[in-house]
Design a protein around this motif. Structure first.
Motif, PDB file in Angstrom:
ATOM      1  N   ARG A  70       0.809  -1.338   0.114  1.00 55.45           N
ATOM      2  CA  ARG A  70      -0.031  -0.210   0.022  1.00 55.45           C
ATOM      3  C   ARG A  70       0.717   1.280   0.033  1.00 55.45           C
ATOM      4  O   ARG A  70       0.382   2.113  -0.412  1.00 55.45           O
ATOM      5  CB  ARG A  70      -0.925   0.152   1.057  1.00 55.45           C
ATOM      6  CG  ARG A  70      -1.922  -1.190   1.488  1.00 55.45           C
ATOM      7  CD  ARG A  70      -3.199  -0.865   0.783  1.00 55.45           C
ATOM      8  NE  ARG A  70      -3.902   0.354   0.981  1.00 55.45           N
ATOM      9  CZ  ARG A  70      -4.817   0.872   0.269  1.00 55.45           C
ATOM     10  NH1 ARG A  70      -5.041   0.126  -1.004  1.00 55.45           N
ATOM     11  NH2 ARG A  70      -5.209   2.032   0.594  1.00 55.45           N
ATOM     12  N   LYS A  71       2.017   1.045   0.371  1.00 53.57           N
ATOM     13  CA  LYS A  71       3.001   2.191   0.613  1.00 53.57           C
ATOM     14  C   LYS A  71       3.485   2.731  -0.842  1.00 53.57           C
ATOM     15  O   LYS A  71       4.174   3.578  -0.999  1.00 53.57           O
ATOM     16  CB  LYS A  71       4.108   2.083   1.574  1.00 53.57           C
ATOM     17  CG  LYS A  71       3.661   2.329   2.910  1.00 53.57           C
ATOM     18  CD  LYS A  71       4.759   2.479   3.899  1.00 53.57           C
ATOM     19  CE  LYS A  71       4.156   2.626   5.356  1.00 53.57           C
ATOM     20  NZ  LYS A  71       4.896   1.696   6.390  1.00 53.57           N
ATOM     21  N   GLY A  72       3.462   1.673  -1.795  1.00 58.08           N
ATOM     22  CA  GLY A  72       3.914   1.625  -3.079  1.00 58.08           C
ATOM     23  C   GLY A  72       2.993   2.011  -4.174  1.00 58.08           C
ATOM     24  O   GLY A  72       1.667   2.386  -3.860  1.00 58.08           O
ATOM     25  N   GLN A  73       3.322   1.990  -5.379  1.00 61.13           N
ATOM     26  CA  GLN A  73       2.021   2.277  -6.238  1.00 61.13           C
ATOM     27  C   GLN A  73       2.507   1.628  -7.793  1.00 61.13           C
ATOM     28  O   GLN A  73       3.680   1.648  -8.186  1.00 61.13           O
ATOM     29  CB  GLN A  73       1.832   3.897  -6.523  1.00 61.13           C
ATOM     30  CG  GLN A  73       0.299   3.928  -7.137  1.00 61.13           C
ATOM     31  CD  GLN A  73       0.095   5.287  -7.642  1.00 61.13           C
ATOM     32  OE1 GLN A  73       0.904   5.896  -8.060  1.00 61.13           O
ATOM     33  NE2 GLN A  73      -1.179   5.529  -7.837  1.00 61.13           N
ATOM     34  N   VAL A  74       1.519   1.256  -8.626  1.00 62.35           N
ATOM     35  CA  VAL A  74       1.592   0.399  -9.657  1.00 62.35           C
ATOM     36  C   VAL A  74       0.740   1.501 -10.830  1.00 62.35           C
ATOM     37  O   VAL A  74      -0.326   1.454 -10.346  1.00 62.35           O
ATOM     38  CB  VAL A  74       1.557  -0.800  -9.811  1.00 62.35           C
ATOM     39  CG1 VAL A  74       1.605  -1.369 -11.299  1.00 62.35           C
ATOM     40  CG2 VAL A  74       2.346  -1.857  -8.809  1.00 62.35           C
ATOM     41  N   LEU A  75       1.277   2.053 -11.722  1.00 56.16           N
ATOM     42  CA  LEU A  75       0.512   2.497 -12.639  1.00 56.16           C
ATOM     43  C   LEU A  75       0.692   1.662 -13.973  1.00 56.16           C
ATOM     44  O   LEU A  75       1.723   1.493 -14.467  1.00 56.16           O
ATOM     45  CB  LEU A  75       1.147   3.837 -13.039  1.00 56.16           C
ATOM     46  CG  LEU A  75       0.574   4.618 -14.473  1.00 56.16           C
ATOM     47  CD1 LEU A  75      -0.939   4.703 -14.120  1.00 56.16           C
ATOM     48  CD2 LEU A  75       1.265   5.953 -14.592  1.00 56.16           C
ATOM     49  N   GLY A  76      -0.325   1.213 -14.279  1.00 56.62           N
ATOM     50  CA  GLY A  76      -0.492   0.067 -15.658  1.00 56.62           C
ATOM     51  C   GLY A  76      -0.762   0.999 -16.891  1.00 56.62           C
ATOM     52  O   GLY A  76      -2.247   1.669 -16.833  1.00 56.62           O
ATOM     53  N   VAL A  77      -0.045   0.935 -17.806  1.00 56.30           N
ATOM     54  CA  VAL A  77      -0.433   1.967 -18.914  1.00 56.30           C
ATOM     55  C   VAL A  77      -0.676   0.984 -20.130  1.00 56.30           C
ATOM     56  O   VAL A  77       0.254   0.173 -20.504  1.00 56.30           O
ATOM     57  CB  VAL A  77       0.427   2.863 -19.225  1.00 56.30           C
ATOM     58  CG1 VAL A  77       0.294   3.572 -20.589  1.00 56.30           C
ATOM     59  CG2 VAL A  77       0.542   4.019 -18.138  1.00 56.30           C
ATOM     60  N   ASP A  78      -1.704   0.932 -20.886  1.00 56.68           N
ATOM     61  CA  ASP A  78      -2.008   0.239 -22.075  1.00 56.68           C
ATOM     62  C   ASP A  78      -2.877   1.173 -23.166  1.00 56.68           C
ATOM     63  O   ASP A  78      -3.732   1.862 -22.971  1.00 56.68           O
ATOM     64  CB  ASP A  78      -2.634  -1.096 -22.021  1.00 56.68           C
ATOM     65  CG  ASP A  78      -2.361  -2.034 -22.932  1.00 56.68           C
ATOM     66  OD1 ASP A  78      -1.576  -3.001 -22.650  1.00 56.68           O
ATOM     67  OD2 ASP A  78      -3.342  -1.781 -23.979  1.00 56.68           O
ATOM     68  N   ILE A  79      -2.562   0.834 -24.455  1.00 58.24           N
ATOM     69  CA  ILE A  79      -3.262   1.457 -25.587  1.00 58.24           C
ATOM     70  C   ILE A  79      -4.722   1.112 -25.751  1.00 58.24           C
ATOM     71  O   ILE A  79      -5.201   1.534 -26.621  1.00 58.24           O
ATOM     72  CB  ILE A  79      -2.253   1.434 -26.683  1.00 58.24           C
ATOM     73  CG1 ILE A  79      -2.427   2.610 -27.567  1.00 58.24           C
ATOM     74  CG2 ILE A  79      -2.362   0.247 -27.649  1.00 58.24           C
ATOM     75  CD1 ILE A  79      -1.305   2.865 -28.649  1.00 58.24           C
ATOM     76  N   SER A  80      -4.951  -0.225 -25.279  1.00 55.38           N
ATOM     77  CA  SER A  80      -6.159  -0.787 -25.574  1.00 55.38           C
ATOM     78  C   SER A  80      -7.134  -0.570 -24.536  1.00 55.38           C
ATOM     79  O   SER A  80      -7.140  -0.948 -23.346  1.00 55.38           O
ATOM     80  CB  SER A  80      -5.848  -2.535 -25.708  1.00 55.38           C
ATOM     81  OG  SER A  80      -6.963  -2.886 -25.735  1.00 55.38           O
ATOM     82  N   GLU A  81      -8.474   0.048 -24.807  1.00 60.54           N
ATOM     83  CA  GLU A  81      -9.500   0.341 -23.963  1.00 60.54           C
ATOM     84  C   GLU A  81     -10.025  -1.107 -23.494  1.00 60.54           C
ATOM     85  O   GLU A  81     -10.383  -1.256 -22.288  1.00 60.54           O
ATOM     86  CB  GLU A  81     -10.603   1.067 -24.600  1.00 60.54           C
ATOM     87  CG  GLU A  81     -10.102   2.374 -24.976  1.00 60.54           C
ATOM     88  CD  GLU A  81     -11.170   3.786 -25.166  1.00 60.54           C
ATOM     89  OE1 GLU A  81     -12.022   2.943 -24.988  1.00 60.54           O
ATOM     90  OE2 GLU A  81     -10.726   4.616 -25.530  1.00 60.54           O
ATOM     91  N   PRO A  82     -10.400  -2.109 -24.494  1.00 60.58           N
ATOM     92  CA  PRO A  82     -10.836  -3.383 -23.592  1.00 60.58           C
ATOM     93  C   PRO A  82      -9.947  -3.814 -22.504  1.00 60.58           C
ATOM     94  O   PRO A  82     -10.414  -4.682 -21.685  1.00 60.58           O
ATOM     95  CB  PRO A  82     -10.998  -4.291 -24.703  1.00 60.58           C
ATOM     96  CG  PRO A  82     -10.438  -3.640 -26.066  1.00 60.58           C
ATOM     97  CD  PRO A  82     -10.223  -2.155 -25.771  1.00 60.58           C
ATOM     98  N   MET A  83      -8.599  -3.914 -22.984  1.00 57.21           N
ATOM     99  CA  MET A  83      -7.720  -4.613 -22.217  1.00 57.21           C
ATOM    100  C   MET A  83      -7.753  -4.060 -20.665  1.00 57.21           C
ATOM    101  O   MET A  83      -7.742  -4.624 -19.626  1.00 57.21           O
ATOM    102  CB  MET A  83      -6.474  -4.527 -22.725  1.00 57.21           C
ATOM    103  CG  MET A  83      -5.997  -5.239 -23.887  1.00 57.21           C
ATOM    104  SD  MET A  83      -5.933  -6.860 -23.696  1.00 57.21           S
ATOM    105  CE  MET A  83      -4.050  -7.229 -24.209  1.00 57.21           C
ATOM    106  N   ILE A  84      -7.712  -2.571 -20.698  1.00 53.17           N
ATOM    107  CA  ILE A  84      -7.611  -1.629 -19.387  1.00 53.17           C
ATOM    108  C   ILE A  84      -9.031  -2.043 -18.929  1.00 53.17           C
ATOM    109  O   ILE A  84      -9.103  -2.043 -17.468  1.00 53.17           O
ATOM    110  CB  ILE A  84      -7.378  -0.354 -19.907  1.00 53.17           C
ATOM    111  CG1 ILE A  84      -5.955  -0.421 -19.993  1.00 53.17           C
ATOM    112  CG2 ILE A  84      -7.652   0.625 -18.532  1.00 53.17           C
ATOM    113  CD1 ILE A  84      -4.868  -0.288 -19.060  1.00 53.17           C
ATOM    114  N   ALA A  85     -10.223  -2.119 -19.414  1.00 50.93           N
ATOM    115  CA  ALA A  85     -11.361  -2.302 -18.823  1.00 50.93           C
ATOM    116  C   ALA A  85     -11.214  -3.662 -18.036  1.00 50.93           C
ATOM    117  O   ALA A  85     -11.963  -3.638 -16.892  1.00 50.93           O
ATOM    118  CB  ALA A  85     -12.514  -2.270 -20.001  1.00 50.93           C
ATOM    119  N   ARG A  86     -10.675  -4.657 -18.579  1.00 54.86           N
ATOM    120  CA  ARG A  86     -10.518  -5.946 -18.250  1.00 54.86           C
ATOM    121  C   ARG A  86      -9.604  -6.079 -16.866  1.00 54.86           C
ATOM    122  O   ARG A  86     -10.111  -6.361 -15.564  1.00 54.86           O
ATOM    123  CB  ARG A  86     -10.024  -6.920 -19.007  1.00 54.86           C
ATOM    124  CG  ARG A  86      -9.768  -8.348 -18.305  1.00 54.86           C
ATOM    125  CD  ARG A  86     -10.903  -9.072 -17.539  1.00 54.86           C
ATOM    126  NE  ARG A  86     -12.305  -9.273 -18.336  1.00 54.86           N
ATOM    127  CZ  ARG A  86     -12.210 -10.353 -19.015  1.00 54.86           C
ATOM    128  NH1 ARG A  86     -11.369 -11.544 -18.815  1.00 54.86           N
ATOM    129  NH2 ARG A  86     -13.531 -10.504 -19.854  1.00 54.86           N
TER     130      ARG A  86
END
Ligand SMILES: C[S@@+](CC[C@H](N)C(=O)[O-])C[C@H]1O[C@@H](n2cnc3c(N)ncnc32)[C@H](O)[C@@H]1O
Length: 287
Positions: A70-86
């Motif tokens: 919880r003290k860290g953070q991950v930012l996941g970046v992807d060009i695909s809307e359906p993938m990010i929605a999942r």
């Protein structure tokens, strides 16, 4: 500035992304071993911030988020809307992970914010990989680390080499892509990967092979597993696009040929195929 051509962006937002989402659980099961090897190379610790490039449906982001806590953070970046929605749908509420739809090669990212730039098979699709890696480097802290996994060449990856060979002469040939053209095998040449990272300003580049046997087909019987391997080939990945456009008679002949192509692979209720990858690490210079 580096960016992706509209076709490829559209494809990850359309067929490729949608097909990946349909097969997401199976693909995650196959790719986990490679992601785990890259995560071990990244060695995230509690409180660190990680940028997961081309995070797709987010499995590696969630594993990383559990490791940084919880003290860290991950930012996941992807060009695909359906993938990010999942990815958003799969993420537990209490995890320190955020997903964003963006082209990592040009997205606005906070300067010097991340300890780790990570990717599981998400960095081979940039039109200008040197420009993209230079852009992403600015988001790394001085001394920040890079760790990603990418495929070696197609010749070493039978999950693609066997079906491609099997459909030759059945499916009309498409012009061969240049070896460095964006795509799953564009980082197959170790020397090219080292050149890209060095030109983008990284140091301490290390590239080591990592191989693992993956259950490409699974079933109650060997026959069912072979059928499943054929379904995966027709269902997701670069060949699925070529095969989807063919008339039924060609698809049927291709299906028989692909099944025969996989028949020599080991496995009892599975079709086990070696995946050949590079685990790549590098560093942002300290100052
Ligand atoms: C082979 S998939 C891997 C997905 C995920 N990392 C995994 O292992 O399941 C490649 C991913 O890269 C993403 N991608 C391709 N080009 C990208 C770009 N320029 N910026 C961000 N993501 C990109 C695609 O949308 C896709 O989700």
């Amino acid at each position: 500035m580096a960016e992706q051509t509209g076709d490829r962006v559209a494809d990850w937002n359309d067929q490729s992304g949608e097909r990946w989402v349909i097969h997401q659980a199976r693909l995650d099961a196959m790719l986990a071993v490679f992601g785990q090897a890259a995560i071990e190379a990244a060695a995230p610790t509690t409180g660190e911030r990680v940028l997961d490039v081309g995070c797709g449906a987010g499995e590696s982001s969630l594993t990383l988020a559990a490791l940084v806590g919880r003290k860290g953070q991950v930012l996941g970046v992807d060009i695909s809307e359906p993938m990010i929605a999942r990815a958003r749908a799969l993420a537990p509420q209490d995890m320190s992970v955020v997903f964003r739809v963006a082209d990592a090669s040009r997205a606005e990212l906070p300067d010097g914010a991340f300890d780790i730039l990570f990717s599981r098979f998400g960095v081979m699709f940039f039109d200008d990989p040197t420009g993209a890696f230079a852009h992403m480097r600015r988001a790394l802290k001085p001394g920040g680390r890079v760790a990603f996994v990418c495929w070696r060449g197609m010749a070493e990856n039978d999950w693609m080499r066997l079906p491609v060979g099997a459909i030759k002469g059945i499916v009309p040939p498409t012009p061969p892509a240049a070896p460095e053209a964006p795509g799953p095998f564009s980082f197959g040449d170790q020397g090219r990967v080292a050149r890209i990272l060095t030109a983008a300003g990284y140091t301490d580049v290390a590239i080591v092979p990592f191989d693992a046997s993956i259950p490409f087909g699974k079933g109650e019987t060997r026959d069912a597993a072979l059928d499943d391997a054929v379904n995966m080939t027709f269902g997701v990945g670069p060949l699925s696009r070529v095969l989807a456009d063919q008339p039924d008679d060609i698809r049927n002949r291709a299906s028989v040929a692909v099944r025969a192509g996989f028949a020599g692979c080991p496995g009892e209720r599975s079709v086990m195929i070696n995946g050949a990858t590079w685990i790549v690490t590098a560093r942002n210079p300290a100052s």
